[in-house]
Design an enzyme around this catalytic site. Sequence first.
Site, short mmCIF file in Angstrom:
data_model
loop_
_atom_site.label_atom_id
_atom_site.label_comp_id
_atom_site.label_asym_id
_atom_site.label_seq_id
_atom_site.Cartn_x
_atom_site.Cartn_y
_atom_site.Cartn_z
N ASP A 2 0.85 -1.20 0.00
CA ASP A 2 0.00 0.00 0.00
C ASP A 2 0.88 1.25 0.00
OD1 ASP A 2 0.85 -0.08 2.63
OD2 ASP A 2 -1.14 0.18 3.52
N SER A 3 2.20 1.05 0.03
CA SER A 3 3.14 2.15 -0.21
C SER A 3 2.88 2.78 -1.57
CB SER A 3 4.59 1.65 -0.12
OG SER A 3 4.77 0.50 -0.94
N ASP A 20 -1.15 -6.20 -0.27
CA ASP A 20 -1.19 -5.51 1.03
C ASP A 20 -2.61 -5.04 1.32
OD1 ASP A 20 0.20 -4.66 3.21
OD2 ASP A 20 1.21 -2.99 2.22
N LYS A 79 -1.05 -9.43 3.09
CA LYS A 79 -0.31 -8.95 4.27
C LYS A 79 -1.21 -7.98 5.02
CE LYS A 79 3.11 -5.71 3.97
NZ LYS A 79 2.55 -4.63 4.83
N GLU A 102 -1.28 -5.40 8.79
CA GLU A 102 -0.41 -4.79 9.79
C GLU A 102 -0.88 -5.02 11.23
OE1 GLU A 102 0.25 -0.64 8.91
OE2 GLU A 102 0.95 -1.07 6.88
N GLU A 104 9.41 -3.82 10.46
CA GLU A 104 9.77 -2.51 9.87
C GLU A 104 10.16 -1.51 10.94
OE1 GLU A 104 6.96 -0.95 7.04
OE2 GLU A 104 8.03 0.97 6.89
O1 KIV Z 1 3.54 -1.07 1.68
C1 KIV Z 1 4.68 -1.55 1.60
O2 KIV Z 1 5.39 -1.41 0.59
C2 KIV Z 1 5.17 -2.31 2.74
C3 KIV Z 1 6.60 -2.67 2.76
C4 KIV Z 1 7.46 -1.50 2.97
C5 KIV Z 1 6.88 -3.75 3.74
O3 KIV Z 1 4.42 -2.59 3.62
#
Ligand code: KIV
Length: 283
Positions: free
Chosen positions: A45-46, A84, A114, A116, A182
């Site tokens: 989600d970056s 994510d 994934k 959090e 992280e």
């Molecule tokens: O959103 C993302 O790219 C991440 C990574 C930095 C682990 O969660």
Amino acid sequence: MGKMTAPKIQAMKQSEQKIAMVTAYDYPTAVLAFRSGADIILVGDSLGMVILGYKDTLKVTMADMIHHCKAVSRGTNGPLTVGDMPFMSYQVSTAQAVENAGRFIQEGGMDAVKLEGAGYAERVQAIVKSGIPVMGHLGLTPQSVKAFGGFKVQGKTLNAARKLLADAVLLEDAGVFSMVLEGIPAELAKMVTDAVHVPTIGIGAGAGCTGQVLVFHDLLAIPDTAPFQFVRTFAEAGSLMEKGLLDYVTAIRNGTFPESGHSSHLSEPVKKALEKEVVRKCM
Ligand code: KIV
């Protein structure tokens, strides 16, 4: 290398192999990530920050994520793909968490998801129960940036470090096949890695993790040099792209692009016949 799977990723820890993970967000970044031989491609989600230009990840939606996951899944065939789960896609209820995780698989073409924090361990358990591999994420979890008061290293005090160790065990018990660590001190990341059976994948968490992940645009300095202490610039791709674009605009303006070879051409007879017609019409 054949298709990477969540059990194969887990086995890499036992055989002491380092896991290489990188983010990708669309077809070209997926193709490049695939060609690098990385074990895992994360559609992070970056993308809210590096693709959509937001200042954090909180505005990223399920629609954004599915759109980008689809593009990534068309550009890769081999690495484990992880989608994510964005802010508010798993926080509301267990049913919604399972339903949204399912969308990553059915619509996005991902292999795993994934999410959090350890606060939603029962949701992790429910998603795993539905047959979807889950990667955990602890430490500086960006979706909690407002609660943290900024992008700050986590787990520095004794209590915070103890809580993070306990959370790692909680996530392992909930069934994650691996977890991202992280923005935590390297010593703590090593202790977590030794305390759990599943692989840990570090970002700003030192060399003691089972693997490492970086954001595609950070490690290649797109558009500029990466701002974070934990990032190494592996190629100045951003400045190379910028120079290419400047040269392109200059070449248009000074008439050196396009050259003859950049176009197709009429045969002489067709050209001559046409020229006569054009002249006649213009007279
Ligand atoms: O959103 C993302 O790219 C991440 C990574 C930095 C682990 O969660």
